[in-house]
Design an enzyme around this catalytic site. Structure first.
Site, PDB file in Angstrom:
ATOM      1  N   HIS A 265      20.226  14.640  12.101  1.00 10.59           N
ATOM      2  CA  HIS A 265      18.792  15.405  12.548  1.00 10.59           C
ATOM      3  C   HIS A 265      20.017  17.394  11.194  1.00 10.59           C
ATOM      4  O   HIS A 265      19.502  17.346  10.193  1.00 10.59           O
ATOM      5  CB  HIS A 265      19.025  16.136  13.630  1.00 10.59           C
ATOM      6  N   GLU A 266      21.102  17.322  11.736  1.00 12.84           N
ATOM      7  CA  GLU A 266      22.061  18.231  10.691  1.00 12.84           C
ATOM      8  C   GLU A 266      21.714  18.153   9.457  1.00 12.84           C
ATOM      9  O   GLU A 266      21.809  18.660   7.997  1.00 12.84           O
ATOM     10  CB  GLU A 266      22.991  19.089  11.774  1.00 12.84           C
ATOM     11  N   HIS A 269      19.034  18.553   7.523  1.00  8.23           N
ATOM     12  CA  HIS A 269      19.772  20.197   6.799  1.00  8.23           C
ATOM     13  C   HIS A 269      20.233  20.332   5.400  1.00  8.23           C
ATOM     14  O   HIS A 269      20.089  21.115   4.599  1.00  8.23           O
ATOM     15  CB  HIS A 269      19.443  21.337   7.709  1.00  8.23           C
ATOM     16  N   GLU A 295      12.263  22.077   8.328  1.00  4.85           N
ATOM     17  CA  GLU A 295      12.705  21.337   9.372  1.00  4.85           C
ATOM     18  C   GLU A 295      12.081  19.386   9.199  1.00  4.85           C
ATOM     19  O   GLU A 295      12.378  18.684   9.830  1.00  4.85           O
ATOM     20  CB  GLU A 295      12.349  21.871  11.043  1.00  4.85           C
TER      21      GLU A 295
HETATM   22 ZN    ZN Z   1      16.698  21.182  12.935  1.00  2.00          ZN
END
Ligand code: ZN
Length: 501
Positions: A265-266, A269, A295
């Protein structure tokens, strides 16, 4: 470029450097700093924040922006110069809209509210937080009035995180998402055949988790030459430039998902900001365009890639090699099912791909009611539990697992939650557009080959940074504005297959 623009650019660089220094102090506080350093660190960050605020709201800065805006007025509407000046101007105007009294009160109230919320959550006692929640709602309401809006107060807050998005659009979109996902969830739950995900709940040595997370993050394209993986309590990604975009994660010794999927997830980003155009360096354009689009990238790497069958076809052996005792006899098919288990749960950050948006829809509806005065702080626990029952069919055993679970309201951060769900929708919309535009992509992804998708995302999303608004960006990339349809089609197909519906 002419004089005023260059003078403005120098100031923009200085302001950016200050803001990145603050971000670095924050990263260090979360990832490395000894707890004993807290008091001085808060002072250091407060001082730099004050300097940055002063610089970014001064009359001189405003005059410089005006002069530069005149200079670039005749440039092409999509020129970087014109877009940068417009962004700097917008930020300047926003920062000057709030009265100094409100800014001061906001800092005081949220400081106290944060402590009260932590205690209330630890003791599962909403009454401890209630008086502070009343105050943060007032602050949100007053902020909305000072920022200004066309239709309703919530628009003003939403606009801070998702430029140009309206409450009406979110409401209609979310209605369509819940109309499609609630029956799907009910079909899964009532079917009674649940997936066994016990393989994910075993003893997984933390050092091995870190090593394999690095391997998987590299596999999706996160560049460790321009990155760093740290360990924190509440994971986040942060960047100091496109050449230093850091990710953080947390590791559970008895559960694989938070570390592995949190890192993916990170990484999403960070990949976004690693990909921004080098020409945007040290300016506000070297960022994601909005919280929702940001996101979308984290969710795309975490879910559309990270929870896909093809990706694990290619990468499961690396995971097995890291955990031979735990996963050696678990097949890739079993693993794929386990990481895609759907189950109504209380905690948003632990929710699966299907139910996650329902947690957001609940918060969105409550926030609007709080802002409009249709709901009082005192009645939040009841309203929360009713909505939870209606959307997910479960009731939290305590407010700690209900309305006290997230920090946002203690920080007076209303209007942010919707961007989490918008990110899920944008993610599939972008993914589908890539599939439609690249004929070979479908079969590449079936073998876990993501290079083509990565290049498409770089070309259509990442390199543009904050140059385009979210709507401009998504329209350029996909041919249309935000739509829920790709997401609904994706989850319907994926989970109907997985659950044999
Ligand atoms: Zn996030």
């Amino acid at each position: 470029m002419s004089t005023h623009y260059n003078t403005l650019l120098e100031k923009v660089h200085e302001l950016n450097d200050l803001q990145k220094a603050i971000a670095l102090l924050h990263w260090d506080r979360e990832a490395i700093m000894p707890k004993a350093g807290m008091a001085e660190r808060v002072q250091q960050m407060t001082t730099l924040t004050r300097l940055a605020h002063r610089m970014g709201t001064s009359d001189e800065f405003g005059a410089l922006i005006e002069r530069a805006a005149e200079e670039v007025a005749d440039s092409d509407d999509e020129s970087t110069e014109k877009r940068l000046v417009a962004e700097v101007k917008w930020q300047y105007e926003q920062a000057r809209k709030l009265s100094p009294e409100l800014v001061k009160r906001r800092a005081e109230v949220t400081g106290k509210a944060s402590g009260a919320w932590q205690e209330a959550r630890a003791k599962a006692d909403f009454a401890l937080f209630e008086p502070y929640l009343e105050q943060t709602i007032d602050i949100a309401r007053e902020s909305a009035e000072q920022y200004g809006y066309d239709q309703q107060p919530y628009d003003a807050l939403l606009n801070l995180f998702e430029r140009g998005m309206t409450t009406d659009t979110v409401r209609k979109t979310f209605a369509a998402v819940s109309d499609a996902t609630v029956p799907l969830l009910q079909a899964i739950v009532s079917d009674g055949k649940q997936i066994d995900d016990s393989v994910l709940h075993q003893a997984f040595a933390v050092e091995s988790q870190k090593a394999v997370a690095r391997t998987i993050a590299t596999a999706v394209g996160y560049d460790f030459e321009r990155g760093y993986l740290g360990t924190v309590v509440h994971p986040f990604a942060t960047s100091f430039s496109r050449n230093d975009c850091r990710i953080t994660s947390r590791w559970y010794p008895d559960f694989l998902n938070p570390g592995l999927f949190g890192t993916l997830h990170e990484s999403g980003h960070a990949i976004y900001e690693q990909g921004t155009d080098a020409a945007f360096s040290r300016t506000p354009l070297a960022r994601g365009t909005s919280s929702g689009i940001h996101e979308s990238q984290s969710r795309l790497f975490e879910n559309l890639i990270g929870r896909s069958y093809g990706f694990w076809q290619a990468n499961y052996s690396a995971l097995q090699a890291a955990f031979p005792a735990q996963l050696g006899s678990v097949t890739c098919d079993q693993f794929y099912l386990a990481i895609n288990k759907v189950q109504p749960s209380f905690i948003r950050v632990e929710a699966d791909e299907l139910t996650y948006n329902l947690h957001i829809i609940l918060r969105f509806e409550l926030e609007i009611a709080l802002l409009n005065g249709d709901l009082q702080a005192h009645d939040v626990p009841t309203a929360w539990n009713d909505k939870m029952q209606q959307l997910l069919g479960i009731t939290p055993p305590s407010d700690a697992q209900g309305c006290l679970q997230d920090m946002h309201w203690s920080a007076a951060m209303f209007g942010y939650f919707p961007t989490y769900a918008l990110g899920n929708l944008y993610a599939v919309q972008l993914y589908d557009a890539a599939l439609a535009q690249l004929p070979a992509l479908k079969s590449e992804l079936e073998y876990g080959e993501i290079g083509g998708l990565f290049s498409w995302l770089h070309e259509n999303v990442h390199r543009h940074g904050k140059k385009y608004t979210p709507d401009e960006l998504v329209t350029r990339a996909t041919g249309q504005s935000l739509t829920h349809e790709p997401f609904v089609a994706y989850v319907t197909k994926k989970f109907s297959q997985i659950y044999g519906l």
